[in-house]
Design a protein around this motif. Structure first.
Motif, PDB file in Angstrom:
ATOM      1  N   ARG A  80       4.929 -11.653  -3.996  1.00 24.78           N
ATOM      2  CA  ARG A  80       5.537 -10.888  -2.902  1.00 24.78           C
ATOM      3  C   ARG A  80       5.145 -11.476  -1.551  1.00 24.78           C
ATOM      4  NH1 ARG A  80       4.884  -4.715  -5.045  1.00 24.78           N
ATOM      5  NH2 ARG A  80       6.675  -4.780  -6.441  1.00 24.78           N
ATOM      6  N   HIS A  81       3.869 -11.831  -1.422  1.00 24.06           N
ATOM      7  CA  HIS A  81       3.401 -12.447  -0.184  1.00 24.06           C
ATOM      8  C   HIS A  81       4.141 -13.767   0.063  1.00 24.06           C
ATOM      9  CE1 HIS A  81       0.712 -13.828   2.956  1.00 24.06           C
ATOM     10  NE2 HIS A  81       0.576 -14.958   2.282  1.00 24.06           N
ATOM     11  N   GLU A 125       7.072 -14.694  -1.066  1.00 30.10           N
ATOM     12  CA  GLU A 125       8.468 -14.423  -0.728  1.00 30.10           C
ATOM     13  C   GLU A 125       8.616 -14.054   0.744  1.00 30.10           C
ATOM     14  OE1 GLU A 125       9.653 -11.335  -3.406  1.00 30.10           O
ATOM     15  OE2 GLU A 125       9.813 -12.700  -5.119  1.00 30.10           O
ATOM     16  N   LYS A 126       7.704 -13.215   1.246  1.00 29.29           N
ATOM     17  CA  LYS A 126       7.771 -12.825   2.652  1.00 29.29           C
ATOM     18  C   LYS A 126       7.507 -14.015   3.565  1.00 29.29           C
ATOM     19  CE  LYS A 126       6.760  -7.953   2.218  1.00 29.29           C
ATOM     20  NZ  LYS A 126       5.864  -6.837   2.559  1.00 29.29           N
ATOM     21  N   TYR A 141      10.091 -15.533   6.368  1.00 28.42           N
ATOM     22  CA  TYR A 141       9.742 -15.782   7.772  1.00 28.42           C
ATOM     23  C   TYR A 141      10.017 -17.239   8.151  1.00 28.42           C
ATOM     24  CZ  TYR A 141       7.210 -11.353   7.205  1.00 28.42           C
ATOM     25  OH  TYR A 141       6.860 -10.060   6.936  1.00 28.42           O
ATOM     26  N   ASP A 194      16.350  -5.090   3.296  1.00 28.89           N
ATOM     27  CA  ASP A 194      15.326  -5.301   2.274  1.00 28.89           C
ATOM     28  C   ASP A 194      15.550  -4.233   1.206  1.00 28.89           C
ATOM     29  OD1 ASP A 194      13.076  -5.496   0.693  1.00 28.89           O
ATOM     30  OD2 ASP A 194      11.665  -4.955   2.259  1.00 28.89           O
ATOM     31  N   ARG A 223      12.381  -6.056  -2.523  1.00 27.96           N
ATOM     32  CA  ARG A 223      12.052  -7.480  -2.492  1.00 27.96           C
ATOM     33  C   ARG A 223      13.277  -8.379  -2.480  1.00 27.96           C
ATOM     34  NH1 ARG A 223       8.957  -7.236  -7.368  1.00 27.96           N
ATOM     35  NH2 ARG A 223      10.120  -9.108  -7.772  1.00 27.96           N
ATOM     36  N   TYR A 259      16.020  -9.737  -0.162  1.00 23.54           N
ATOM     37  CA  TYR A 259      16.324  -9.819   1.258  1.00 23.54           C
ATOM     38  C   TYR A 259      17.722 -10.395   1.422  1.00 23.54           C
ATOM     39  CZ  TYR A 259      11.314  -9.240   1.509  1.00 23.54           C
ATOM     40  OH  TYR A 259      10.037  -8.766   1.359  1.00 23.54           O
TER      41      TYR A 259
END
Length: 158
Positions: free
Chosen positions: A92-93, A95-96, A100, A125, A128, A130
């Motif tokens: 998840r981190h 992917e974020k 960005y 969102d 998860r 986007y």
């Protein structure tokens, strides 16, 4: 074995002179230098990612460039997570962070030209996932408001 040693640079082959077999030499070379090659490849990919910008590409092409580099980078990760929860949090981190990076590389004119065809929509969102969505409801309300405003202005002018 002599050909193997002689094929190395002088400052490197001295280390391997006293090994007994060609297999021992190969094993030692792989152990000492394979990580350097992988590290260099990861370094090159990360530099390409850092320097990636949309430029003249449309959004899909730009995303595909990034996606290709991300997949190539993922091949070099050797993450052995003990528990599933840690793995899920890391993904998840990641992917974020990638989202960005994608947004940071988009052309700035997309931010500045609101209302033009170049707008990509509103970032959404959904668990998860986007994505960008044109907000047609807002567009329809704005069009209706414009029509009402122009109609009432005509009535006043008559």
């Amino acid at each position: 074995m002599a050909w193997l040693i002689n094929s190395m640079e002088m400052h490197i082959h001295r280390t391997y002179l006293f090994l007994c077999t060609a297999k021992a030499i190969w094993d030692d070379v792989i152990e000492n230098f394979s990580d350097l090659k992988i590290a260099f490849q990861v370094f090159e990919i990360k530099n390409k990612l850092k320097d990636s910008r949309q430029g003249n590409l449309d959004i899909t092409q730009y995303y595909n460039v990034l996606q290709t580099l991300w997949l190539e980078l993922d091949m070099h990760y050797e993450a052995d997570w003990g528990d599933l929860e840690g793995n899920v949090k890391f993904k998840r981190h990641l992917e974020k962070e990638r989202l960005y990076d994608f947004l940071a590389g988009l052309n700035k004119e997309l931010d500045e030209e609101q209302g033009s065809e170049k707008m990509i929509g509103i970032a959404k969102d959904d668990d998860r996932l986007y994505y960008f969505e044109n907000d047609e409801h807002v567009d329809k309300q704005a069009t209706i408001a414009q029509n009402i405003s122009s109609t009432s202005n005509k009535d006043v002018m008559m």
